[in-house]
Write a protein that holds these residues in place. Structure first.
Motif: not given
Length: 136
Positions: A3-8, A26-27, A31-32
């Motif tokens: 899955k794609t993850h975007i961390i704001k 971050l990752i 979270d991912a």
């Protein structure tokens, strides 16, 4: 398929690591969970550094701001902005801020299950846990 993850960055909680050191995960596996690595940034105040330690996985660090040094198994190397390191699993190392301003590093671990063992101890602690204090 992963899955794609975007961390704001504005949604990330900063972790106080002791001695004024702050970490921005971050990752992570929280979270991912399907990622193959763990990343984040840590900021070390003037004169602060990590306790010598080793990890269960490989680590890559890039110095983003400030100046510092990296000690790996007793060998100290000065670091300036954008210098990068690769430290294999099991090597005792530490990063220290040697400048007059905060030092920011970006770190990447080759695993989602990261542990730290402090030099002189047999106790392995989970990375970013309450027992994973960074600064001396």
């Amino acid at each position: 398929m992963a899955k794609t993850h975007i961390i704001k960055i504005e949604n990330v909680n900063i972790i106080e690591r002791g001695g004024g050191v702050q970490t921005t995960p971050l990752i992570t596996r929280h979270d991912a969970a399907d990622a193959k690595f763990t990343t984040g940034m840590s900021v070390y105040p003037k004169g602060k550094g990590a306790f010598p330690h080793l990890h269960n996985c490989d680590e890559q660090v890039t110095l983003l701001e400030g100046v510092g040094e990296c000690e790996v198994e007793g060998v100290v190397t000065p670091l300036v902005r954008y210098d990068s390191t690769y430290i294999p699993a099991g090597k005792v190392h530490a990063f220290r801020n040697t400048g007059d301003t905060p030092m920011r590093i970006l770190w990447i671990y080759s695993s989602m299950e990261v542990t730290r063992t402090f030099e002189g101890s047999d106790e392995e602690v989970e990375h970013l846990s309450a027992r994973d204090l960074m600064s001396k």
